[in-house]
Design a protein around this motif. Structure first.
Motif, PDB file in Angstrom:
ATOM      1  N   ASP A 164       0.987  -1.188  -0.196  1.00 57.52           N
ATOM      2  CA  ASP A 164       0.012   0.037   0.023  1.00 57.52           C
ATOM      3  C   ASP A 164       0.889   1.349   0.011  1.00 57.52           C
ATOM      4  O   ASP A 164       1.909   1.240   0.683  1.00 57.52           O
ATOM      5  CB  ASP A 164      -0.859   0.184   1.216  1.00 57.52           C
ATOM      6  N   GLN A 165       0.533   2.324  -0.668  1.00 57.83           N
ATOM      7  CA  GLN A 165       1.173   3.653  -0.695  1.00 57.83           C
ATOM      8  C   GLN A 165       0.056   4.616  -0.494  1.00 57.83           C
ATOM      9  O   GLN A 165      -0.956   4.551  -0.854  1.00 57.83           O
ATOM     10  CB  GLN A 165       1.654   3.801  -2.016  1.00 57.83           C
ATOM     11  N   TRP A 166       0.415   5.693   0.460  1.00 58.64           N
ATOM     12  CA  TRP A 166      -0.493   6.532   0.647  1.00 58.64           C
ATOM     13  C   TRP A 166      -0.513   7.670  -0.430  1.00 58.64           C
ATOM     14  O   TRP A 166       0.464   8.005  -1.162  1.00 58.64           O
ATOM     15  CB  TRP A 166       0.133   7.637   1.896  1.00 58.64           C
ATOM     16  N   ASP A 188      -4.503   3.971  -1.245  1.00 61.18           N
ATOM     17  CA  ASP A 188      -4.917   3.421  -2.433  1.00 61.18           C
ATOM     18  C   ASP A 188      -3.920   3.903  -3.531  1.00 61.18           C
ATOM     19  O   ASP A 188      -4.530   3.898  -4.492  1.00 61.18           O
ATOM     20  CB  ASP A 188      -6.261   3.689  -2.649  1.00 61.18           C
ATOM     21  N   SER A 189      -2.693   4.262  -3.241  1.00 65.49           N
ATOM     22  CA  SER A 189      -1.914   4.716  -4.560  1.00 65.49           C
ATOM     23  C   SER A 189      -0.457   3.784  -4.574  1.00 65.49           C
ATOM     24  O   SER A 189       0.509   4.403  -4.403  1.00 65.49           O
ATOM     25  CB  SER A 189      -1.461   6.122  -4.216  1.00 65.49           C
ATOM     26  N   PRO A 190      -0.452   2.613  -5.059  1.00 66.83           N
ATOM     27  CA  PRO A 190      -1.470   1.788  -5.288  1.00 66.83           C
ATOM     28  C   PRO A 190      -2.045   0.943  -3.891  1.00 66.83           C
ATOM     29  O   PRO A 190      -1.416   0.906  -3.046  1.00 66.83           O
ATOM     30  CB  PRO A 190      -0.932   0.865  -6.159  1.00 66.83           C
ATOM     31  N   GLU A 227       0.075  -3.152   4.214  1.00 69.55           N
ATOM     32  CA  GLU A 227      -0.822  -1.920   4.419  1.00 69.55           C
ATOM     33  C   GLU A 227      -0.113  -0.641   4.842  1.00 69.55           C
ATOM     34  O   GLU A 227       0.869  -0.916   5.351  1.00 69.55           O
ATOM     35  CB  GLU A 227      -2.183  -2.387   5.229  1.00 69.55           C
ATOM     36  N   CYS A 228      -0.639   0.350   4.633  1.00 67.40           N
ATOM     37  CA  CYS A 228      -0.011   1.570   4.907  1.00 67.40           C
ATOM     38  C   CYS A 228       0.046   1.801   6.334  1.00 67.40           C
ATOM     39  O   CYS A 228      -0.643   1.091   7.288  1.00 67.40           O
ATOM     40  CB  CYS A 228      -0.990   2.920   4.561  1.00 67.40           C
ATOM     41  N   ILE A 229       1.048   2.366   6.960  1.00 64.15           N
ATOM     42  CA  ILE A 229       1.071   2.658   8.316  1.00 64.15           C
ATOM     43  C   ILE A 229       0.969   4.246   8.662  1.00 64.15           C
ATOM     44  O   ILE A 229       1.796   4.901   7.770  1.00 64.15           O
ATOM     45  CB  ILE A 229       2.709   2.168   8.870  1.00 64.15           C
ATOM     46  N   GLY A 230       0.214   4.527   9.520  1.00 63.45           N
ATOM     47  CA  GLY A 230       0.117   6.188   9.899  1.00 63.45           C
ATOM     48  C   GLY A 230      -1.573   6.415   9.919  1.00 63.45           C
ATOM     49  O   GLY A 230      -2.198   5.499   9.849  1.00 63.45           O
ATOM     50  N   SER A 231      -1.822   7.713  10.078  1.00 66.72           N
ATOM     51  CA  SER A 231      -2.910   8.109  10.094  1.00 66.72           C
ATOM     52  C   SER A 231      -3.679   8.732   8.738  1.00 66.72           C
ATOM     53  O   SER A 231      -2.927   8.960   8.034  1.00 66.72           O
ATOM     54  CB  SER A 231      -3.024   9.289  11.137  1.00 66.72           C
ATOM     55  N   TYR A 232      -4.914   8.346   8.902  1.00 67.22           N
ATOM     56  CA  TYR A 232      -5.595   8.914   7.591  1.00 67.22           C
ATOM     57  C   TYR A 232      -5.755  10.606   7.592  1.00 67.22           C
ATOM     58  O   TYR A 232      -6.048  11.180   6.708  1.00 67.22           O
ATOM     59  CB  TYR A 232      -6.939   8.337   7.626  1.00 67.22           C
TER      60      TYR A 232
END
Length: 332
Positions: free
Chosen positions: A262-264, A288-290, A298-303
């Protein structure tokens, strides 16, 4: 009878040098055999390099002895020596400068000869031999870090590194090795052979990588590099993937899948909490990039994220009212 005739013909082409061999006349070499300018002192129980080796010697073979130390003067006065073999000894120390006198040396064999746990001093001594074209370091306890000491031996044509603890090779290690045509890395700990250890094109004719835990799908750059090499390059080895072992020459990388993490996405433009002055803004991003695929992470961090926002300075009345709120009275 025809077969006997062929055999006699073959024998007639054997080198005549061995028919001219004799015991060396130098007292210190009395157990050795001298053939013209070559000295053979094999399996005679030597514990050190013999003294008074003739300065015209072009080949010195000391295999199968119990030599434990190479002193700084062991090869002094041998400017014509082209081949040195120290196979199957028990070398535990090589003094600084031990090979400095060997200006003409082009072939060195020290395989199965070291008993030291850290062979750095062996390789450090070898780095002075910039004219070497052939080097055999089989079973010399060489690690990946030690291997970097060989990067200056650009004249090498034939290099054997079998049976060492080499788990990876630093990118660019063999860049500039324009004469290297034979490289053997059999039975090391390599899990991948990458194209980035070589130049884009080489003159390699033989690459031996048998008996390694190579993972096929981690070597896609190698498989892309391979077609750009000499058409008669012989590659000997296997790699593993999909629960089977495959001849490395026929592995098809189209079967490989690679995890995509996953990439932010980029942060959105924040909406500020004020219309002038300094306030707080909230911005968002999506993972979702990608999006992940094939077991990617999966991405790590806050939305979302709160940040300070600074807009144009507020008009004077706003600043006065703000002053009253902070200090209880305004300035007249």
């Amino acid at each position: 009878m025809a077969n006997i005739g062929i055999l006699i013909a073959m024998v007639s082409f054997l080198p005549t040098a061995y028919g001219q061999s004799q015991r060396c006349t130098v007292p210190e070499l009395s157990q050795c055999v001298c053939i013209k300018t070559e000295v053979y002192c094999e399996d005679i129980g030597l514990t050190e390099v013999p003294r008074n080796i003739p300065n015209t010697t072009t080949a010195l073979v000391l295999d199968g002895n119990a030599i434990t130390k190479i002193e700084s003067a062991s090869f002094f006065g041998l400017p014509s020596l082209e081949k040195l073999s120290l196979r199957d000894n028990k070398i535990s120390s090589i003094e600084t400068g031990a090979f400095d006198w060997l200006w003409s040396l082009t072939a060195l064999f020290v395989d199965h000869s070291t008993e030291i746990d850290v062979p750095t001093e062996v390789l450090t001594a070898i780095t002075t031999l910039t004219n070497l074209t052939r080097l055999d370091l089989t079973n010399c306890r060489i690690s990946s870090e030690d291997l970097n000491l060989l990067s200056g031996l650009k004249s090498l044509q034939h290099l054997t590194l079998d049976n060492n603890d080499i788990s990876y090779i630093k990118p660019g290690l063999f860049n500039g090795f324009l004469s290297l045509y034979h490289l053997s890395l059999r039975n090391t700990s390599l899990t991948a052979v990458s194209a980035n250890i070589f130049d884009a094109t080489t003159i390699l004719k033989v690459l031996i990588i048998f008996d390694n835990p190579l993972m096929c799908c981690t070597m896609t750059d190698y498989f892309e590099w391979l077609p750009n090499q000499l058409p008669y390059l012989v590659v000997a080895g296997t790699c593993h993937d999909f629960n089977r072992t495959t001849d490395i020459r026929i592995f098809n990388t189209s079967h490989c899948t690679f995890p995509v993490d996953d990439q932010w996405s980029s942060w959105s433009t924040p909406t500020c909490s004020v219309t002038c002055g300094i306030g707080t803004g909230l911005r968002n991003r999506s993972c979702d990039s990608p999006p992940p695929s094939d077991n990617g992470k999966e991405c790590i961090g806050s939305y979302t994220e709160a940040i300070n926002c600074s807009l144009i300075a507020c008009p004077e009345p706003y600043r006065r009212r703000g002053c009253k709120r902070r200090h209880g009275r305004g300035r007249k």
